[in-house]
Design a protein around this motif. Structure first.
Motif, short mmCIF file in Angstrom:
data_model
loop_
_atom_site.label_atom_id
_atom_site.label_comp_id
_atom_site.label_asym_id
_atom_site.label_seq_id
_atom_site.Cartn_x
_atom_site.Cartn_y
_atom_site.Cartn_z
N MET A 1 0.69 -1.23 -0.07
CA MET A 1 0.08 0.03 0.16
C MET A 1 0.80 1.18 0.02
SD MET A 1 -2.64 1.26 2.89
CE MET A 1 -3.91 -0.21 2.67
N LYS A 2 0.48 2.09 -0.98
CA LYS A 2 1.33 3.48 -0.88
C LYS A 2 0.57 4.44 -0.07
CE LYS A 2 4.24 2.54 -4.25
NZ LYS A 2 5.60 2.49 -3.96
N VAL A 3 1.51 5.19 0.90
CA VAL A 3 0.82 6.33 1.65
C VAL A 3 1.58 7.56 1.60
CG1 VAL A 3 0.73 6.81 4.10
CG2 VAL A 3 0.93 4.40 3.55
N LYS A 4 0.59 8.25 1.20
CA LYS A 4 0.82 9.84 0.96
C LYS A 4 1.09 10.77 2.23
CE LYS A 4 -0.26 13.79 -2.07
NZ LYS A 4 -1.36 14.29 -3.09
N VAL A 5 2.23 11.29 2.46
CA VAL A 5 2.39 12.17 3.71
C VAL A 5 2.53 13.39 3.14
CG1 VAL A 5 3.44 12.32 5.85
CG2 VAL A 5 3.23 10.26 5.00
N SER A 6 1.45 14.32 3.48
CA SER A 6 1.49 15.94 2.86
C SER A 6 1.84 16.98 4.24
CB SER A 6 0.18 16.32 2.51
OG SER A 6 -0.40 15.44 1.29
N TYR A 7 3.01 17.75 3.78
CA TYR A 7 3.48 18.56 5.16
C TYR A 7 2.43 20.08 4.69
CZ TYR A 7 6.69 21.69 7.81
OH TYR A 7 6.95 22.51 8.46
N LEU A 8 1.86 20.31 5.82
CA LEU A 8 0.69 21.31 5.75
C LEU A 8 1.55 22.68 6.60
CD1 LEU A 8 -2.69 19.37 5.86
CD2 LEU A 8 -1.04 20.27 3.89
N ALA A 9 2.84 22.67 6.85
CA ALA A 9 3.34 23.48 7.61
C ALA A 9 3.43 23.25 9.08
CB ALA A 9 3.13 24.97 7.44
N HIS A 10 4.48 23.76 9.78
CA HIS A 10 4.80 23.63 11.20
C HIS A 10 4.84 22.13 11.47
CE1 HIS A 10 5.40 25.49 14.84
NE2 HIS A 10 4.47 24.96 15.77
N SER A 11 3.90 21.77 12.28
CA SER A 11 3.76 20.18 12.76
C SER A 11 2.52 19.36 12.11
CB SER A 11 3.99 20.17 14.06
OG SER A 11 5.19 20.45 14.78
N PHE A 12 1.88 20.19 11.19
CA PHE A 12 0.68 19.92 10.75
C PHE A 12 0.73 18.84 9.42
CE2 PHE A 12 -3.48 21.79 8.69
CZ PHE A 12 -4.20 20.49 8.80
N PHE A 13 0.15 17.75 9.30
CA PHE A 13 0.52 16.45 8.31
C PHE A 13 -0.67 16.06 8.01
CE2 PHE A 13 4.69 17.35 9.70
CZ PHE A 13 5.60 16.98 8.67
#
Length: 224
Positions: A1-13
């Protein structure tokens, strides 16, 4: 399974596979102006299944935004009791954790781990497993001996110091955990945590580690 991890700034993912999970949603600070804005809006976050909160500080716990998202999406909110007590949510949505608790929630296996952040009441980190991939979100923490026991494909680590790990300690944490990928976080959002993440990347690249450092600009992602 592929997992996408998006960085939304600071410590928000945002972590996405078949389901979607948010960690430490943070849009606006009540008393400090952000230097780096959140790259998404509340309304753009659709089909959210789980929200994790590491501790009660407003740059990790955007209370009003979390309530609006959780009520709209009918998602689960995972946190320690002191944080959950602050939220105006249906009790069935609130999942209390303490250190070393494990929860299987909507396809995510979530383990709360102790963090060391002296100015927080009960800070935690999270080990998030989805499919055969494991992600470690350290939250706000200093370096801990227990990191040597963590097994993760991807680590999300604070690097700015100021009651969390600085770059040097974040590199030490990476050496202890030995993930495939390491992403720096919790830097640059405010004047007092302005550091250059390239130092983190440089130090890992020059080490014997096989870990690949990945500097994500806000709004960008890595797929593992």
């Amino acid at each position: 399974m592929k997992v996408k991890v998006s960085y939304l700034a600071h410590s928000f993912f945002k972590i996405s596979a078949e389901k979607n999970l948010l960690v430490d949603p943070f849009f606006e600070h009540p008393s400090q102006e952000r230097l780096i804005k959140c790259p998404v809006t509340e309304n753009s976050l659709k089909n959210i299944d789980v929200i994790l909160i590491t501790h009660e500080h407003p740059d990790h716990f955007d209370k009003a935004a979390i309530e609006r998202i959780a009520n709209r999406e009918k998602c689960l909110v995972v946190a320690t009791r002191n944080v959950l007590n602050e939220l105006n949510l249906h009790q069935a949505q609130c999942i209390e954790v303490s250190s070393y608790d494990e929860k299987l929630l909507r396809g995510f296996k979530i383990t709360a781990l102790p963090a060391h952040h002296p100015t927080a009441f009960y800070p935690v980190s999270y080990l998030i497993k989805v499919g055969n991939k494991t992600i470690f979100h350290a939250g706000d923490t200093t370096l801990k001996d227990e990191f040597a026991e963590i097994k993760a494909d991807l680590c999300l680590l604070p690097i700015a110091g100021k009651a969390t790990m600085d770059v040097v300690d974040a590199v030490k944490a990476t050496k202890m955990i030995k993930p495939k990928y390491a992403v720096p976080m919790h830097y640059g959002t405010f004047e007092h945590i302005k550091v250059d993440p390239r130092e983190f990347s440089y130090r890992i690249d020059k080490s014997i580690l096989k870990t690949k450092p990945v500097i994500l600009k806000p709004g960008k992602s890595i797929t593992i």
